[in-house]
Scaffold this motif. Structure first.
Motif: not given
Length: 487
Positions: A304-333
């Motif tokens: 019987w596990y208690s789990v903490t999940d921290n998932y995030s994703e990032t899009l980064y533009n290597n040619l222009d200073p453009i970046e976006g990050t979304d984070s989705y913390p989530f707890d489950y059993s």
């Protein structure tokens, strides 16, 4: 927060398998963990249910520690070597690491008797051990050329799923995709998006996975009349899974309203960081009806596990200073399957033995629960429809060449947990061999294990299931050494 959960449901993608949602893949990954072995039982293919008298019993059938006649300590480091054959690029990659498989001690005490010393409760043994139940380490990378299935196609789908105009997009990653000219709205319908990247682009996929699972086990075993051995244990388990999975894509986009093409170079990175802790119980028995035969059974409760999940994703533009990050913390059993094991061993006098085990577990009984009822319903429904019960097999033999030197060999087969998946077989077969040397109260054992497994990988998924996907054939070569002392 509620809006973020809606976005999460719309755009979160696979963790390890190309057709599986993140939590479905994680539920299986954390349920397939196997108990550790000393080098002796590694060489025997993990066949240990009916043998006993080894520190491996701390992590398998706890009745086996009832067979100890002395106290004992051992530790087992290992060297793990991996190579991945990648079908999509026809390339291979290698990685390695050193682990501590297990370290444990068993204290044996004789019961006080004044009459028949061979009847009734003869001795008790208490053991405590640390075991590494699994390693998630793996690194690989490969290149490919897209065909109407690149990042522009991905973000057109995820942005459209928000049903919002560009100014109101909730996902920063989708916003960065728009600002980087990977996607554009249709104009006549500003909540629907299309890719504006070229049909083909060059991608480089880079994956770095780390972490593992461990357990501290407390076991008690009893020797009754040198014929019946009973045991029980409590395991305190934990795991940490981290994965950085990056897609670098380079290509051309067409500026909206013109015929002008421009270069783009972006990195899309998914970060997984998952921690869990739990508890399980084991009960076991070994019967020795004669000097030649031993029969063993064990049952391991779900963890019987208690789990903490921290998932995030990032899009980064290597040619222009453009970046976006979304984070989705989530707890489950998470509740893993119940496990049953049975074993039979036959001893050839004092020269050696042959042992065989069979195990059973039903992965469709995995249970996922959280504060998000819709995620629970979807994940548990998919668990029941995608996974099935399996039978696992182990066979091993040991031969005493001299009083001090022993040879061993073994085989293990872990069953395919999927009902159907790409018509592929996900059975894991392992072949092992090793030796042991005894000198006084000390001993040294060595084992070599060769195994291979099959999986598929993609860093994102498209609704048409046409995302770039590769087959991975992973070959593993493990060398372990156990040093022990009886006292």
């Amino acid at each position: 927060m509620k809006f973020k959960k809606i976005i999460l449901a719309a755009i979160i993608v696979i963790a390890a398998q190309s057709t599986y949602a993140q939590y479905l893949g994680d539920a299986l990954r954390f349920s397939q963990l196997q108990n550790s072995n000393t080098a002796r039982f590694e060489a025997l293919g993990g066949s240990k249910t009916a043998i006993g008298g080894d520190l491996s019993s701390l992590y398998g059938n706890p009745a086996g520690i009832g067979m100890f006649t002395k106290s004992e300590f051992s530790f087992t480091p290992s060297l793990r070597l991996r190579s991945n054959d990648i079908s999509l690029s026809n390339t291979s990659s290698t990685s390695s690491n050193i682990d501590l498989n297990n370290v444990g001690v068993v204290f044996n005490t004789k019961t006080y008797k004044t009459k028949d010393l061979d009847k009734g409760l003869i001795s008790l043994s208490f053991g405590i051990g640390y075991q590494k139940k699994g390693s998630f380490r793996n690194d690989f990378n490969y290149g490919l050329t897209t065909n109407q299935n690149g990042l522009g196609d991905l973000f057109a789908e995820t942005a459209t799923s928000e049903n919002q105009s560009q100014a109101n997009l909730g996902s920063q990653v989708n916003g960065a995709a728009y600002d980087s000219f990977l996607i554009n709205d249709r104009g006549t319908n500003t909540t629907v998006y299309d890719p504006i990247t070229s049909l083909t682009a060059d991608q480089l996929q880079l994956v770095n996975r780390t972490g593992g699972s461990s357990s501290v086990d407390f076991s008690l075993g009893a020797n009754i009349s040198n014929q019946f051995f009973l045991g029980g244990s409590i395991g305190l388990s934990s795991f940490r899974y981290s994965s950085i999975e990056k897609t670098n894509e380079v290509g051309l986009f067409r500026q909206p309203g013109t015929t002008n093409d421009f270069d783009y170079d972006v990195d899309y990175t998914r970060n997984f960081d998952t921690n869990g802790s739990g508890i399980n119980l084991k009960l076991g028995a070994i019967v020795r009806p004669s000097k030649e035969f031993r029969l063993g059974v064990s049952i391991e409760s779900p963890t019987w596990y208690s789990v903490t999940d921290n998932y995030s994703e990032t899009l980064y533009n290597n040619l222009d200073p453009i970046e976006g990050t979304d984070s989705y913390p989530f707890d489950y059993s998470l509740r893993t399957p119940l496990k049953f094991n049975g074993g039979l061993a036959y001893f050839f006098g004092s020269k050696g033995f042959i042992s065989a085990d069979i195990g059973y577990e039903d992965y469709s009984t995995i249970n996922f629960s959280s504060s998000d009822s819709q995620t629970d319903i979807t994940t548990n429904r998919n668990i029941k429809s995608q996974f099935k019960n399996v039978s696992n097999y182990n066979i091993g033999t040991e031969y005493k060449v001299t009083d001090k030197f022993l040879l061993r060999a073994g085989y293990q087969s872990l069953g395919n947990p999927y009902k159907t998946l790409n018509n592929s077989d996900y059975t894991v077969n392992s072949y092992s061999a090793g030796f042991g040397y005894r000198f006084g109260t000390y001993y040294l054992d060595m084992a070599y294990v060769n195994s291979s497994d099959f999986s598929t990988y993609s860093n994102y998924v498209l609704t048409g299931n046409n995302q770039p996907t590769t087959n991975l054939n992973t070959k593993r070569n493990n060398v372990s050494l156990t040093f022990g002392v009886r006292f």
